[in-house]
Structure formats: structure tokens, C-alpha cells
Scaffold this active site. Structure first.
Site, PDB file in Angstrom:
ATOM      1  N   ARG A 199     -32.257  17.928  36.575  1.00 13.85           N
ATOM      2  CA  ARG A 199     -31.255  16.850  36.733  1.00 13.85           C
ATOM      3  C   ARG A 199     -31.878  15.548  36.196  1.00 13.85           C
ATOM      4  O   ARG A 199     -33.048  14.895  37.232  1.00 13.85           O
ATOM      5  CB  ARG A 199     -31.908  16.885  38.185  1.00 13.85           C
ATOM      6  CG  ARG A 199     -30.439  17.600  38.755  1.00 13.85           C
ATOM      7  CD  ARG A 199     -30.966  17.707  40.329  1.00 13.85           C
ATOM      8  NE  ARG A 199     -29.294  18.490  41.092  1.00 13.85           N
ATOM      9  CZ  ARG A 199     -29.740  19.949  41.483  1.00 13.85           C
ATOM     10  NH1 ARG A 199     -30.974  20.492  41.649  1.00 13.85           N
ATOM     11  NH2 ARG A 199     -28.324  20.473  41.672  1.00 13.85           N
ATOM     12  N   ARG A 217     -30.533  18.514  31.334  1.00 13.46           N
ATOM     13  CA  ARG A 217     -28.707  18.120  31.960  1.00 13.46           C
ATOM     14  C   ARG A 217     -29.128  16.489  31.271  1.00 13.46           C
ATOM     15  O   ARG A 217     -29.606  15.789  31.793  1.00 13.46           O
ATOM     16  CB  ARG A 217     -27.966  18.358  33.310  1.00 13.46           C
ATOM     17  CG  ARG A 217     -26.684  17.940  33.572  1.00 13.46           C
ATOM     18  CD  ARG A 217     -26.713  18.405  34.872  1.00 13.46           C
ATOM     19  NE  ARG A 217     -27.074  17.352  35.723  1.00 13.46           N
ATOM     20  CZ  ARG A 217     -26.676  17.439  37.329  1.00 13.46           C
ATOM     21  NH1 ARG A 217     -26.074  18.828  37.838  1.00 13.46           N
ATOM     22  NH2 ARG A 217     -26.938  17.111  38.191  1.00 13.46           N
ATOM     23  N   GLU A 220     -18.427  23.092  37.067  1.00 11.84           N
ATOM     24  CA  GLU A 220     -18.050  22.692  37.682  1.00 11.84           C
ATOM     25  C   GLU A 220     -17.164  22.052  38.478  1.00 11.84           C
ATOM     26  O   GLU A 220     -17.074  21.694  39.322  1.00 11.84           O
ATOM     27  CB  GLU A 220     -19.607  21.897  38.156  1.00 11.84           C
ATOM     28  CG  GLU A 220     -19.192  20.432  37.459  1.00 11.84           C
ATOM     29  CD  GLU A 220     -20.717  20.014  37.890  1.00 11.84           C
ATOM     30  OE1 GLU A 220     -21.617  19.704  38.813  1.00 11.84           O
ATOM     31  OE2 GLU A 220     -21.749  19.124  36.787  1.00 11.84           O
ATOM     32  N   ASN A 229     -22.159  23.854  43.398  1.00 13.19           N
ATOM     33  CA  ASN A 229     -21.611  22.631  44.491  1.00 13.19           C
ATOM     34  C   ASN A 229     -20.972  21.744  44.188  1.00 13.19           C
ATOM     35  O   ASN A 229     -20.410  21.474  44.778  1.00 13.19           O
ATOM     36  CB  ASN A 229     -22.978  22.023  43.955  1.00 13.19           C
ATOM     37  CG  ASN A 229     -24.322  22.839  44.931  1.00 13.19           C
ATOM     38  OD1 ASN A 229     -24.593  23.481  44.975  1.00 13.19           O
ATOM     39  ND2 ASN A 229     -25.711  21.927  44.111  1.00 13.19           N
ATOM     40  N   ARG A 245     -18.466  17.864  49.943  1.00 11.84           N
ATOM     41  CA  ARG A 245     -19.689  18.232  50.209  1.00 11.84           C
ATOM     42  C   ARG A 245     -20.551  17.793  50.714  1.00 11.84           C
ATOM     43  O   ARG A 245     -21.705  18.378  51.257  1.00 11.84           O
ATOM     44  CB  ARG A 245     -20.181  18.996  48.753  1.00 11.84           C
ATOM     45  CG  ARG A 245     -20.693  17.582  47.811  1.00 11.84           C
ATOM     46  CD  ARG A 245     -21.651  17.928  46.488  1.00 11.84           C
ATOM     47  NE  ARG A 245     -22.431  18.201  46.286  1.00 11.84           N
ATOM     48  CZ  ARG A 245     -23.355  18.552  44.972  1.00 11.84           C
ATOM     49  NH1 ARG A 245     -22.853  18.531  43.968  1.00 11.84           N
ATOM     50  NH2 ARG A 245     -24.505  17.935  44.676  1.00 11.84           N
ATOM     51  N   CYS A 268     -26.305  27.348  38.539  1.00 11.89           N
ATOM     52  CA  CYS A 268     -27.033  26.210  38.863  1.00 11.89           C
ATOM     53  C   CYS A 268     -26.894  25.835  39.733  1.00 11.89           C
ATOM     54  O   CYS A 268     -28.163  24.988  40.479  1.00 11.89           O
ATOM     55  CB  CYS A 268     -28.254  25.850  37.647  1.00 11.89           C
ATOM     56  SG  CYS A 268     -26.321  24.187  36.983  1.00 11.89           S
TER      57      CYS A 268
HETATM   58  C1  PEP Z   1     -23.677  21.551  41.066  1.00 14.47           C
HETATM   59  O1  PEP Z   1     -22.324  20.298  40.886  1.00 14.47           O
HETATM   60  O2  PEP Z   1     -23.432  22.883  41.276  1.00 14.47           O
HETATM   61  C2  PEP Z   1     -25.059  21.455  40.568  1.00 14.47           C
HETATM   62  C3  PEP Z   1     -26.167  22.163  40.444  1.00 14.47           C
HETATM   63  O3  PEP Z   1     -24.814  19.408  40.665  1.00 14.47           O
HETATM   64  P1  PEP Z   1     -25.484  18.823  41.236  1.00 14.47           P
HETATM   65  O4  PEP Z   1     -25.790  19.169  42.395  1.00 14.47           O
HETATM   66  O5  PEP Z   1     -26.877  18.516  40.401  1.00 14.47           O
HETATM   67  O6  PEP Z   1     -24.065  17.769  41.555  1.00 14.47           O
HETATM   68 MG    MG Z   2     -22.482  19.009  40.342  1.00 15.80          MG
END
Ligand code: PEP
Ligand code: MG
Length: 565
Positions: free
Chosen positions: A292, A328, A427, A450, A461, A498
């Protein structure tokens, strides 16, 4: 219960040994400049011998990698700037110990003020090395662990890396310090030594008496003093269960992540920066599935330069040697605010100007990062991944930037991996729905559950109030994941995951049965996921995918997956 920073997992129960150094500086007699200088040289020589001996011990007991820190310590002791600073003090009439103390203060302050957390932690190395020289001048010992028959929990203000390396697991079961962070070398070594530790517990030296019975829960970052019989019994039980599980999982190190039916997957790690390399290696992560990079942009007041980013990426790819590292690109926005970018407040930041949308609009910021990643790709196995892609135009545009960064580097005769893999996160539902088309544009997919959950089910979230609705077991999410894996494979590209769901125990069998190629999880989950993968075979998983994809609710999915476990 006293809360601190979790530095090294595990539970230790023992009496506290409070470590206080008796400072003899008040009785030190300052002599002539020539004699002070001579004494300093002796103290430096002695410190070099001591550190050398610790290095040899660390090499045999902890391994080459951990011992390398003491090579750095030996170099610090020979550093002309540091020695010059101490000598300056002696020249103005200070005694050796005070001159060393002042040099220590000024170099510690210099490192502590740096933006980079890794360099900040180097203040501890200065403290370790110069503290040793000062002790030698004063004729006093550093860490003394004599006089205790029983193993103890060490309690001290700070623990230097050399103190940690010299600690024997026979006499120290765990430690608690008032300062230090999870990235400090003593924390890293504690993890390597598998010694439970909690750091950063401010003022605990004042509240805990020597000899107090304590429980150290390193994974939770808590210390419990004078526990009741009931608490003791429950932690003893927890400790037994933890130790048994760890022993069993430790056997997974070095083994291949191959199922009983012969399918191999890759279990990689999610990291936030170079300070996490040790964790990946300790847990035998097979690579980095998500770096990240936005963390390099945080906790500072201006953009990191190309050189600063290059150094960070290079450190990670070199640290991981031949294991792949997926970097990323900047995923700013949503909950990740970077104040100095002065981004406008938005009604719906998660649906707003963020991640790739920001980068495609901020050419200079994006190009700086792409150049840094490409330059690092000459030193290891780097891959590029774009976050928050929602349309084909975006991925094409992002790739065009990579091509242009490559052309510029080529023109400048700067090396990079010309065959670097370029992938994207899936995503956003629109990307999942078009995954057949996206698969023709990239070398790999990594599913970010996520965000995919929040956008598919329309559940923020971050919102505590509706957290019950936020679940990767929602049938719609499972169908999207399945579709992405199928489409990726049809086009001949590999598919990873991920998001946190990649490491959820109940979901691992389902992802495996769907054909997921790579699981990128937190370092501490690698061995557990590997253990699961190694137990799967076609018969036990059978028609899991078909049956789960027909289920109507997340609860029904949960129930079905529980049966598999
Ligand atoms: C996700 O969105 O699943 C992800 C891995 O990215 P982040 O949690 O950094 O948004
Ligand atoms: Mg994400």
C-alpha cells in the site's frame, strides 16, 4: 489491564525484573583533555570488541540477517562525524561521559526528527552504541540479569538491540518497554526470537514494582499486573493453546503451498512499507501481493520525491530477493486523507475523487511514482498495480502513463524491467462485470474485497452502525469473485485477492475451490492459510462452489462454510 503497542505475539506469565541502570556519572572525575581523549579511545575500542562479540553470538543464535544490525553498529562507532562531535565536547573541557552523552542527544534528535519511520527508529541504534561507550567510560554495566533464579519478564524504559540479542530465552520470557514502536529493532528481534513483547507503555516503570506477577499478551499489546486466579487460569489456557498452534504452524515454514490434489497457490503478504519486510520473511510469505504505497505519502508535509520512493521500493524488492512484490500506485482518498494534497471535502469521499482518478489528473505526481517503481524494478521482481479502476478508459490511460515513464527512462539510459507485469485491482462492481474485457488489458487481477463488498452491497466499510451488513459472504460478492476468477483464467491471466477476505479461515476453502491463484494476507496469517491449503483435496471440497453460489443469504453461506471447516 495496561495497554501498549503489540510488538511480538505470544503470552508470557512471570514476575517482573525491573531494570534500572545505576548511573555513576556524578562521581566521575574529569581529567586533562589528553587523558579524557585517551580514555575515550579505550572505551571506543572496548565497545567495538563488545559489539563484535554480540554480532558473532547473534549470527549463530539469530541468523545472518538479524546480526547485520551489529555490523551497522560497528560502523557507527567508526563514523568520523560522531567521533568528531564527541571530541569537540572534550576540547571544550567536558569529561568523556558528558561529551558522549551530548553527542548522543544531538544525533538522536536528528534521527527522531526525520519523516521516515524507519530512520526515526535508528535513533535507538545511536542510543545503544553511544550508551555502551558511556557505560564503558563510567565503568558501569549495561543490562545485568544476575541474581534471579527464575525466568522473568523484563521491564525497562528502553531496550537496545544489543540488549535484546544478548537476552536468553531461559532467563527472560518476555519484555515490556516504555518507548519503542513495532518497527524498532528490538521488536523485530523479539518477533524473530518469538519472545512475547509489549512496547510503548508510557510510564509503566512508575506503576509496576519489581517482582510483581504479570501477564504479557504480546499479540494484544496488553499487560495485566497482579492477575486474579481466574485470569491466570484463563491466560494459562490461552498460552497452551497459542503455543500448541504456533508449534504446529511453525512446521509450515519452508513447505510449499500445495494442496493434497497437487494445486499450488501463492501466499503473499500485504505490507505498508520497508519496515514490514522482516515480518514477511519471518512468516515465510511468498512475496508481497499488496504494497500500500500511500503510506509513503502519509505522516509528512510534502510529497515524497522520486528518489525517496525509489529507495523505499528498492529496499522492499531487494529485501524480498526473488519473490514478487506488487506495488499498488497511490490509493489516496476515501478514508486515506493526505492533508498536504489539499483535496476538497466531498459529500461521498468513497465515491469521489480518489486513487486512480486523482493520479490520472495529477500527471506529475503519477509520473514521479511510476518512474520510482520502474527504477526499483531493475533490482528485483516488482509489479505495478492500479487501484479503483472502474472503466476500460482508465486502465488504458494508466498504462499509457507507464509507457511514457518507460520511454523517458530509456531515453535517460536508466535501467528498469521492460517486461514488468501490470495488473489492476478489482474492487468496483463495474470492473468485475467487465472482467472479461479487462483481462485482455492487464497481466493479472487482484480482487480487493474490502472495497468490493462496500460498493456491491452499498455498505460503508467504516460505518459501525451498519457493520452487520458488511460481509464478504454476501452471495452477490461471491458471484462477482467467481466471475472475475473465471474471466481471468479464460483469458490466461492469474487472479489474486488482497482484501482481508483472502485470509478469512472460513472463506479460504471457497476461494481455493474457485481457483484463486494468489492469496495476499497479513504476514501473521501466511502459515495458517498454508496449513489450510495443504489439507484440501478435490473430494473434500467437491461441489462447494456450485452449492455456495446457489445460496440466497450470507447466513446460509456462513453455515455452509462452517460445515466445511
Ligand atoms: C481492498 O479494497 O480490498 C484493498 C485491498 O484495498 P484497501 O483496503 O487499501 O482499500
Ligand atoms: Mg481498496
Amino acid at each position: 489491564m495496561i495497554k501498549g503497542i503489540p510488538a511480538s505475539a505470544g503470552i508470557a506469565i512471570a514476575h517482573v525484573f525491573k531494570h534500572l541502570i545505576k548511573d555513576r556519572s556524578e562521581t566521575y572525575v574529569v581529567e586533562s583533555q589528553a587523558i579524557e581523549k585517551e580514555k575515550l579511545e579505550c572505551a571506543l575500542g572496548r565497545a567495538l570488541d563488545q559489539i563484535h562479540a554480540i554480532r558473532i553470538q547473534a549470527e549463530t543464535e539469530l541468523g545472518q540477517e538479524e546480526a547485520r544490525i551489529f555490523e551497522a553498529h560497528e560502523m557507527l562507532l567508526k563514523d568520523p562525524e560522531i567521533i568528531g562531535k564527541i571530541e569537540e565536547g572534550i576540547k571544550v573541557g567536558l569529561g568523556g561521559p558528558e561529551a558522549v552523552g551530548r553527542a548522543q542527544d544531538s544525533f538522536e534528535a536528528l534521527f527522531s526528527a526525520m519523516d521516515n519511520p524507519y530512520l526515526q527508529e535508528r535513533a535507538a541504534d545511536i542510543r545503544d552504541v553511544l550508551g555502551r561507550v558511556r557505560n564503558n567510560l563510567l565503568g558501569q554495566d549495561g543490562m545485568i540479569m544476575q541474581g534471579r533464579d527464575e525466568p522473568v519478564i523484563l521491564l525497562c524504559h528502553d531496550l537496545t538491540p544489543s540488549d535484546t540479542a544478548q537476552m536468553s530465552k531461559k532467563s527472560v520470557l518476555g519484555f515490556i518497554t516504555e518507548i519503542g514502536g513495532a518497527a524498532s529493532h528490538s521488536a523485530i528481534m523479539a518477533r524473530k526470537m518469538e519472545m512475547p513483547a509489549v512496547v510503548g507503555v508510557s510510564e509503566i516503570m512508575d506503576t509496576l514494582e519489581d517482582g510483581t506477577l504479570v501477564i504479557v499478551d504480546g499479540g494484544a499489546g496488553v499487560v495485566i499486573a497482579d492477575p486474579s486466579q481466574e485470569t491466570l487460569d484463563s491466560y494459562r489456557k490461552k498460552k497452551r493453546a497459542y503455543d500448541q498452534k504456533k508449534e504446529a504452524l511453525g512446521k509450515m515454514k519452508g513447505l510449499s503451498s500445495t494442496s493434497l490434489c497437487g494445486r499450488r497457490v501463492e501466499i503473499a503478504c500485504n505490507i505498508a512499507g520497508p519496515e514490514d519486510i522482516a515480518l514477511v520473511l519471518e512468516n515465510d510469505g511468498e512475496g508481497v501481493g499488496l504494497f500500500r504505497s500511500e503510506f509513503l505519502y502519509m505522516d509528512r508535509d510534502s510529497l515524497p520525491t522520486e528518489e525517496q520512493q525509489f529507495q523505499a521500493y528498492k529496499k522492499v524488492v531487494e529485501g524480498l530477493a526473488d519473490r514478487p512484490v506488487i506495488i499498488r500506485t497511490l490509493d489516496v482518498g476515501g478514508d486515506k486523507n493526505i492533508p498536504y494534497l489539499n483535496m476538497k471535502e466531498e459529500m461521498n469521499p468513497f465515491l469521489g475523487y480518489r486513487a486512480i482518478r486523482y493520479c490520472l489528473n495529477e500527471e506529475a505526481v503519477f509520473m514521479t511514482q511510476l518512474r520510482a517503481i520502474l527504477r526499483a524494478s531493475a533490482y528485483g521482481k516488482a509489479k505495478i498495480m492500479f487501484p479503483m479502476i472502474s472503466s476500460i478508459e482508465e486502465i488504458r490511460c494508466a498504462k499509457a502513463y507507464v509507457a511514457s515513464a518507460m520511454a523517458a527512462l530509456k531515453h535517460e539510459k536508466i535501467a528498469y524491467d521492460t517486461a514488468i507485469e501490470i495488473g489492476m485491482m478489482i474492487e468496483i462492481p463495474s470492473a468485475a462485470m467487465l472482467s472479461d474485457l479487462f483481462a485482455k488489458e492487464v497481466d493479472f487481477f487482484s480482487i480487493g474485497t474490502n472495497d468490493l463488498v462496500q460498493y456491491t452491497v452499498a455498505v460503508d466499510r467504516m460505518n459501525q452502525q451498519i457493520s452487520d451488513l458488511y460481509t464478504p459472504m454476501h452471495p452477490s460478492v461471491l458471484r462477482l469473485v467467481h466471475m472475475v476468477i473465471e474471466n481471468g483464467h479464460k483469458a490466461g491471466i492469474w487472479v489474486g485477492m488482497c482484501g482481508e477476505a483472502a485470509g478469512i479461515e472460513a472463506l479460504v476453502p471457497l476461494w481455493f475451490a474457485m481457483g484463486l491463484d494468489e492469496f495476499s494476507v497479513s504476514p501473521s496469517a501466511v502459515l495458517r492459510v498454508r496449513e489450510q491449503i495443504r489439507s484440501f483435496n478435490k473430494n473434500t471440497l467437491g461441489d462447494l462452489v456450485d452449492t455456495v453460489l446457489e445460496l440466497p443469504t450470507a447466513n446460509a453461506v456462513k453455515q455452509r462454510l462452517r460445515d466445511v471447516l
